[in-house]
Design an enzyme around this catalytic site. Structure first.
Site, PDB file in Angstrom:
ATOM      1  N   ALA A 116       0.381  -1.430  -0.064  1.00 43.77           N
ATOM      2  CA  ALA A 116       0.044  -0.034   0.185  1.00 43.77           C
ATOM      3  C   ALA A 116       0.082   1.029  -0.324  1.00 43.77           C
ATOM      4  O   ALA A 116       0.348   2.212  -0.295  1.00 43.77           O
ATOM      5  CB  ALA A 116      -0.933  -0.253   0.902  1.00 43.77           C
ATOM      6  N   ALA A 117       1.625   1.472   0.782  1.00 41.12           N
ATOM      7  CA  ALA A 117       2.740   2.568   0.690  1.00 41.12           C
ATOM      8  C   ALA A 117       2.999   3.183  -0.516  1.00 41.12           C
ATOM      9  O   ALA A 117       3.803   2.475  -1.186  1.00 41.12           O
ATOM     10  CB  ALA A 117       4.081   2.538   1.519  1.00 41.12           C
ATOM     11  N   PRO A 118       3.387   4.394  -0.729  1.00 45.62           N
ATOM     12  CA  PRO A 118       2.870   5.019   0.341  1.00 45.62           C
ATOM     13  C   PRO A 118       1.389   5.726   0.534  1.00 45.62           C
ATOM     14  O   PRO A 118       0.733   6.577   0.983  1.00 45.62           O
ATOM     15  CB  PRO A 118       3.622   6.667  -0.381  1.00 45.62           C
ATOM     16  N   GLY A 119       0.224   4.642  -0.480  1.00 40.65           N
ATOM     17  CA  GLY A 119      -1.029   5.178   0.030  1.00 40.65           C
ATOM     18  C   GLY A 119      -1.927   6.091  -1.340  1.00 40.65           C
ATOM     19  O   GLY A 119      -2.925   6.510  -0.620  1.00 40.65           O
ATOM     20  N   SER A 120      -1.070   6.712  -2.115  1.00 42.38           N
ATOM     21  CA  SER A 120      -1.579   6.910  -3.688  1.00 42.38           C
ATOM     22  C   SER A 120      -3.300   6.374  -4.285  1.00 42.38           C
ATOM     23  O   SER A 120      -4.304   6.761  -3.704  1.00 42.38           O
ATOM     24  CB  SER A 120      -1.040   7.214  -4.232  1.00 42.38           C
ATOM     25  N   ASP A 139       2.644  -3.155   3.993  1.00 39.99           N
ATOM     26  CA  ASP A 139       3.218  -2.884   2.884  1.00 39.99           C
ATOM     27  C   ASP A 139       4.046  -3.403   4.037  1.00 39.99           C
ATOM     28  O   ASP A 139       4.401  -3.468   5.607  1.00 39.99           O
ATOM     29  CB  ASP A 139       3.635  -1.325   3.278  1.00 39.99           C
ATOM     30  N   ASP A 166       5.371  -9.206   4.965  1.00 42.33           N
ATOM     31  CA  ASP A 166       5.721  -9.803   4.817  1.00 42.33           C
ATOM     32  C   ASP A 166       3.991 -10.520   3.735  1.00 42.33           C
ATOM     33  O   ASP A 166       3.617 -10.767   4.124  1.00 42.33           O
ATOM     34  CB  ASP A 166       6.907 -10.503   4.511  1.00 42.33           C
ATOM     35  N   ASP A 181      -0.417  -3.652  -5.535  1.00 38.96           N
ATOM     36  CA  ASP A 181       0.811  -2.445  -7.678  1.00 38.96           C
ATOM     37  C   ASP A 181       1.655  -3.664  -6.899  1.00 38.96           C
ATOM     38  O   ASP A 181       2.465  -3.091  -5.992  1.00 38.96           O
ATOM     39  CB  ASP A 181       0.123  -2.010  -6.811  1.00 38.96           C
ATOM     40  N   CYS A 234       4.112  -0.715 -12.360  1.00 42.04           N
ATOM     41  CA  CYS A 234       4.407   0.164 -13.432  1.00 42.04           C
ATOM     42  C   CYS A 234       5.687   0.325 -14.335  1.00 42.04           C
ATOM     43  O   CYS A 234       6.719   1.114 -14.462  1.00 42.04           O
ATOM     44  CB  CYS A 234       4.528   1.567 -12.412  1.00 42.04           C
TER      45      CYS A 234
END
Lengths: 308, 152
Positions: A116-120, A139, A166, A181, A234
């Site tokens: 999840a981090a940084p949370g966008s 995370d 983990d 992601d 990405c």
């Protein structure tokens, strides 16, 4: 325009992957537009557009997402709306995974954001859930969780449980929605920072490919029957995209890919053949985001359901 | 983090209603989670099966020392619903507040308010929490949130 140029090994690797290689490589040498999302937990688009109009800050709505905007003004970070968490500065491609499941999110009560981090995407999913239900934001990196907490606080997100595990050791199951992601070689982000090229190479791609194959099985296993998972990266490397999906399909008979479509946003086809490896034809349902198609980062998206 | 069963949900809801006019129904979808250090978080009703793996839950909404102290985070979210103890600022005072300064306000800013925690408002924006004592507002904005805003 950057003074840097693309490594020959990068050009060689991806010469045959996009439909328009020249446009693809050229686009990577241009700067990314400034983009932001209206945080509907704290504001709405009309309010923000009106306020920005008062400041003389022009912004252009995206045709494919009513809460997404581009602006040429580099000072959106100095507005009261940004200070109060009413807008969130976020790349367009980063908005795609939650958008792909916006209907499912609006009716779900137990959702898992694996990395999840940084949370966008977490803050966007919380907004699409109307800040209700339970969104587990995990995370593995504790340092990055600080940024996650900061962003959740700033945007007024109430419905999250933050965990630091983990993913390979997570035992929680029966999520209605899972977003993976995945950590990746981040080739698609080079328009924002050419620093990704400093560590780029076959070794890095191979590492992330292997890791993602483990993570996608764990993420899928956390899904309730009938639930929906989004897998995204990405990066351009098929090793971290199509090959990972192929690994999932080969190892989980109940995994079925669903078509990826976003109205008004041009999506590219995945590859079914990479370095001699043939992938399942099911992978046609996934989508690539080429930077030259929508003036964005590069991205990869797949939507999977658990059919049992 | 476990939900503290000894935590008095009704006491907090009564405070929010009495002090800020906030109806308890606003919080129906959430639980309050109390820590041993006197922090209270507002978070989802359903948690996970392994509480030992939780780093944090929801949003820090109160500190419970001698009294109930609401956070800026909470007041920003529910600000639009707050009907009592709102202090409407002009731009000069809003700027001072966002930079972390205490304020000494003319009585014209302080109608329909009483000593205690108040919501600081600028135009349609809920800025955060202040502590009113007479005509002085003690700034309650966390240091990390203080900022020089250029566009108002």
């Amino acid at each position: 325009m950057s003074s840097r140029s693309l490594p020959n090994s990068f050009i060689e690797r991806y010469r045959d992957l996009p439909d328009d290689p020249e446009a693809f490589f050229s686009s990577l040498m241009t700067l990314l537009p400034k983009t932001f999302r209206v945080n509907t937990i704290k504001a709405n688009r009309d309010f923000v557009v009106s306020k920005f109009g008062e400041y003389g800050i022009s912004c252009e709505p995206a045709s494919w997402y009513c809460d997404a905007f581009t602006t040429k003004n580099l000072n959106v970070g100095a507005t009261l709306e940004h200070f109060l968490g009413q807008i969130y500065i976020q790349e367009f491609t980063s908005m795609l995974p939650p958008l792909l499941i916006r209907d499912e999110l609006s009716s779900s009560s137990f959702v898992f954001d694996c990395c999840a981090a940084p949370g966008s995407k977490t803050t966007q999913m919380a907004a699409l859930m109307s800040n209700k239900g339970t969104l587990v934001a995990n995370d593995v990196d504790y340092d990055r969780i600080r940024a996650l907490r900061f962003n959740l606080e700033k945007t007024g997100v109430l419905n999250t449980v933050i965990t630091n595990q983990d993913l390979r050791h997570v035992t929680e199951k029966n999520f209605e929605i899972v977003l993976l992601d995945a950590p990746c070689s981040a080739e698609g982000t080079m328009r924002k920072s050419y620093g990704v090229l400093d560590i780029w190479g076959e070794k890095l791609i191979k590492y992330h490919s292997g890791l993602s194959k483990q993570l996608i099985l764990k993420a899928f296993d956390a899904l309730a029957p009938g639930g929906t998972m989004v897998y995204s990266t990405c990066t351009f490397a098929p090793d971290e995209n199509e090959a990972v999906l192929d690994h999932l399909i080969s190892n989980r008979a109940s995994a079925k890919l669903l078509p990826v479509t976003i109205d008004g946003f041009k999506l590219g086809k995945p590859t079914l053949d990479w370095h001699g490896q043939q992938f399942s034809s099911e992978i046609r349902s996934a989508a690539r985001v080429w930077p030259h198609d929508n003036d964005t980062d590069g991205f990869f998206l797949a939507k999977v359901t658990r059919n049992e | 983090m476990n939900e503290d069963l000894t935590f008095d949900r009704n006491a907090v809801l009564s405070y929010l209603l009495d002090r800020f006019g906030l109806p308890s129904s606003l919080f129906d979808d959430y639980n309050f989670y109390a820590t041993e250090k006197g922090k209270v978080f507002l978070g989802p009703r359903r948690s996970i099966s392994r509480p030992d793996k939780i780093v944090s839950i929801g949003l820090l909404c109160f500190r419970m020392d001698n009294a109930i102290k609401p956070t800026t985070n909470l007041l920003q979210i529910v600000g639009n619903h707050i009907t009592k103890n709102r202090v409407e600022l002009d731009q000069k005072n809003a700027e001072k507040y966002l930079l972390g300064n205490d304020l000494i306000l003319d009585k014209s800013f302080l109608s329909n308010v009483s000593d205690g925690y108040v919501l600081m408002v600028y135009k349609d924006h809920s800025l955060g929490c202040g502590l009113l004592r007479g005509t002085v507002i003690k700034n309650q904005l966390p240091k990390a949130k203080r900022l020089d805003v250029k566009y108002w």
